[in-house]
Write an enzyme that holds these catalytic residues in place. Structure first.
Site, PDB file in Angstrom:
ATOM      1  N   LYS A  81       0.866  -1.181   0.000  1.00  0.00           N
ATOM      2  CA  LYS A  81       0.000   0.000   0.000  1.00  0.00           C
ATOM      3  C   LYS A  81       0.903   1.231   0.000  1.00  0.00           C
ATOM      4  CE  LYS A  81      -3.847   2.035   2.672  1.00  0.00           C
ATOM      5  NZ  LYS A  81      -4.687   1.910   3.879  1.00  0.00           N
ATOM      6  N   SER A 156      -9.760   1.875   3.045  1.00  0.00           N
ATOM      7  CA  SER A 156      -8.860   2.618   2.194  1.00  0.00           C
ATOM      8  C   SER A 156      -7.842   1.747   1.455  1.00  0.00           C
ATOM      9  CB  SER A 156      -8.095   3.667   3.010  1.00  0.00           C
ATOM     10  OG  SER A 156      -7.262   3.032   3.952  1.00  0.00           O
ATOM     11  N   SER A 180      -9.920  -0.463   7.274  1.00  0.00           N
ATOM     12  CA  SER A 180      -9.356  -0.381   5.924  1.00  0.00           C
ATOM     13  C   SER A 180      -8.671  -1.624   5.387  1.00  0.00           C
ATOM     14  CB  SER A 180      -8.381   0.790   5.836  1.00  0.00           C
ATOM     15  OG  SER A 180      -9.102   1.970   5.651  1.00  0.00           O
TER      16      SER A 180
HETATM   17  N1  GLN Z   1     -13.344   4.190   6.398  1.00  0.00           N
HETATM   18  C1  GLN Z   1     -12.676   4.631   7.589  1.00  0.00           C
HETATM   19  C2  GLN Z   1     -12.278   6.079   7.421  1.00  0.00           C
HETATM   20  O1  GLN Z   1     -12.609   6.630   6.451  1.00  0.00           O
HETATM   21  C3  GLN Z   1     -11.505   3.766   7.917  1.00  0.00           C
HETATM   22  C4  GLN Z   1     -10.260   4.142   7.184  1.00  0.00           C
HETATM   23  C5  GLN Z   1      -9.073   3.333   7.596  1.00  0.00           C
HETATM   24  O2  GLN Z   1      -9.180   2.313   8.300  1.00  0.00           O
HETATM   25  N2  GLN Z   1      -7.904   3.793   7.221  1.00  0.00           N
HETATM   26  O3  GLN Z   1     -11.635   6.655   8.247  1.00  0.00           O
END
Ligand code: GLN
Length: 498
Positions: A81, A156, A180
């Site tokens: 990532k 994400s 995420s």
């Molecule tokens: N969807 C969540 C957010 O927007 C989680 C994102 C994540 O785990 N990085 O913060």
């Protein structure tokens, strides 16, 4: 039966082929690079390191030819990532503000996987600074779900999921702050685990919300996740919240039977907690059906289902969306045009340079979070929002401890629906609400996993979430592995994928 194509091999299978001399790291890597190229329309990669990957692959083949004792990951292509900094490759966190940034060092997780011999082929798209659940917040375009390229892969770590689901590479790294790893794994039919907070070093992982951020592996099945997690975990003195915890032999323990288990009932004695709050309004019928069927399957494997309650599940949304932006507003203050990446071309004084650089460099969701975070931390609002959220966070963690008195793992849905179409959600609050089932474990710092558990509406994947107590990644991996021995959801490939 013809031999499976190289891209259909799991990590464990590819590793066995390397060991037996059936294939080489260079062949696997060339195959992965060609496949990445052929599937460029998925938007998975922000950077492809052809030369670096091929030379790492040749070095792996040379180690093997020299008869060195090699670990299971040696010579296997993976990808990171783009939130992990990497020495020889650019790092952007999918943000314009880091355009042109090159790190002078590798993140600990990257270094550990390199040391284990894994071959990094490149950097994966994601939501900007890992803020989002769809990959639509990337400054470099969407990543597409290989099950239906008009749909989101989740986020994400969206492209980390795409790359595995489309079989571009066998495994990838992801990060999970509020879901995420688990949510994109669920929406693309792959397996992913967020370990206990503190298990993997955060050093070199670009910080979003430091008290929540964790790295973890995303792969085709629990066994491959165990292989990767084994290499990624461990204490690191360069991360102040890294835990002094021994790393168990997860790979070996997958095969070790539970006490009292039989061949037909490998999960005999396992108590699976089913939180009623995870099965209420808002969960779509197809997800409920697949989740219930997965629970029944666990029962057939010998597990006992017990009712538990996580009464503050709903509150995890406001709590997370105060704490995470608060920490983000502080963490992202370092991107000001001075040390890293983008700087505005034209400006007046220093303050104007900061202002213009940040206005140009950050996308709308990142700006929204910086503003929310700054607000909830400001004088006069701190006690009303941030402090209250911190108190509730502790109560959410306590609720889990009460539940774990009655069960060994907790199971429920990962996401309330299957993957939605790209561009179909314009209301940020509605988007935040969809994180309801992943946020609680994040706030508590507990390990959580997503396991392919069926196909829902439009034939799209549904994930089963498993949550364990602190440092119990082994229980999650073992449960998931037993489930995958009895089911084939994790072996389904997206239809129409060439
Ligand atoms: N969807 C969540 C957010 O927007 C989680 C994102 C994540 O785990 N990085 O913060």
């Amino acid at each position: 039966m013809s031999a499976p194509a190289l891209h259909d091999l799991t990590l464990a299978q590819a590793s066995a082929q390397l060991a037996s001399g059936q294939t080489t790291s260079e062949a696997l890597t060339r195959h992965a690079l060609a496949r990445i190229d052929a599937h460029a329309h998925l938007g998975a990669f922000l950077h492809i390191d052809t030369d670096g990957a091929l030379s790492a692959a040749r070095a792996a083949d040379a180690r093997r030819a020299a008869g060195q004792a090699l670990g299971a990951l040696d010579g296997l292509p993976i990808a990171h990532k783009d939130i992990f900094v990497t020495q020889g490759q650019p790092t952007t966190a999918a943000s314009k503000i880091l355009t042109g940034y090159q790190s002078p060092f590798d993140a600990t997780v990257v270094a550990k996987l390199k040391a284990a011999g894994a071959v990094s082929v490149g950097k994966l798209n994601c939501d900007e600074f890992a803020m989002g659940g769809s990959n639509e917040n990337s400054a470099y375009g969407v990543a597409r779900n290989p099950w239906d390229t008009q749909r989101i892969p989740g986020g994400s770590s969206g492209a980390s999921a795409v790359a595995v689901a489309a079989r571009l590479v066998g495994a990838t790294t992801g990060t999970d702050t509020g879901g995420s790893i688990r949510q994109p794994a669920a929406l693309t039919g792959i397996t992913g685990i967020k370990p206990t907070y503190g298990r993997c070093s955060r050093y070199g992982m670009i910080a979003f919300a430091s008290s929540l951020d964790q790295a973890g592996p995303m792969a085709r099945n629990a066994e491959d996740c165990a292989l990767l997690l084994q290499a990624m975990s461990g204490f690191d003195e360069r991360d102040a919240t890294s835990a002094q915890q021994a790393v168990p032999d997860w790979v070996g323990s997958l095969k070790a039977p539970r006490a009292g288990a039989t061949a037909a009932q490998p999960l005999a004695g396992l108590r699976v907690g089913v939180p009623k709050e995870f099965f209420g309004a808002g969960v779509s019928a197809d997800v409920l059906e697949a989740t219930r069927a997965a629970l029944a399957q666990l029962q057939q494997l010998g597990a006992t289902l017990v009712d538990v309650s996580l009464p503050r599940t709903e509150l995890s949304i406001p709590v997370y969306y105060i704490i995470a932006p608060a920490e983000a507003s502080s963490n992202l203050s370092r991107f000001d045009g001075v040390k890293f990446g983008h700087r505005a071309k034209q400006y007046g004084d220093l303050a104007d340079m900061y202002r213009k650089t940040r206005a140009e460099g950050f996308g709308p969701e990142v700006k929204r979070r910086i503003m929310i975070g700054t607000y909830v931390l400001s004088h006069g609002y701190y006690d009303a929002y941030y402090l209250q959220a911190q108190k509730l966070r502790r109560m959410i963690a306590d609720d889990f401890q009460a539940a774990f008195k009655a069960c060994d793992v907790i199971a429920g849905p990962v996401a309330p629906t299957v993957a939605r179409p790209i561009g179909s959600q314009t209301d940020p609050v509605a988007e935040y609400l969809a994180d309801i089932f992943t946020l609680p474990a994040s706030l508590a710092g507990l390990p959580g996993m997503s396991v392919p558990a069926g196909l829902g509406d439009h034939g799209l994947p549904v994930g089963l979430q498993l949550i364990g107590n602190y440092w119990q990644e082994g229980a999650l991996l073992h449960t998931a592995h037993a489930f995958q021995q009895a089911t084939d959801w994790h072996q389904r490939a997206p239809q129409g994928l060439s």
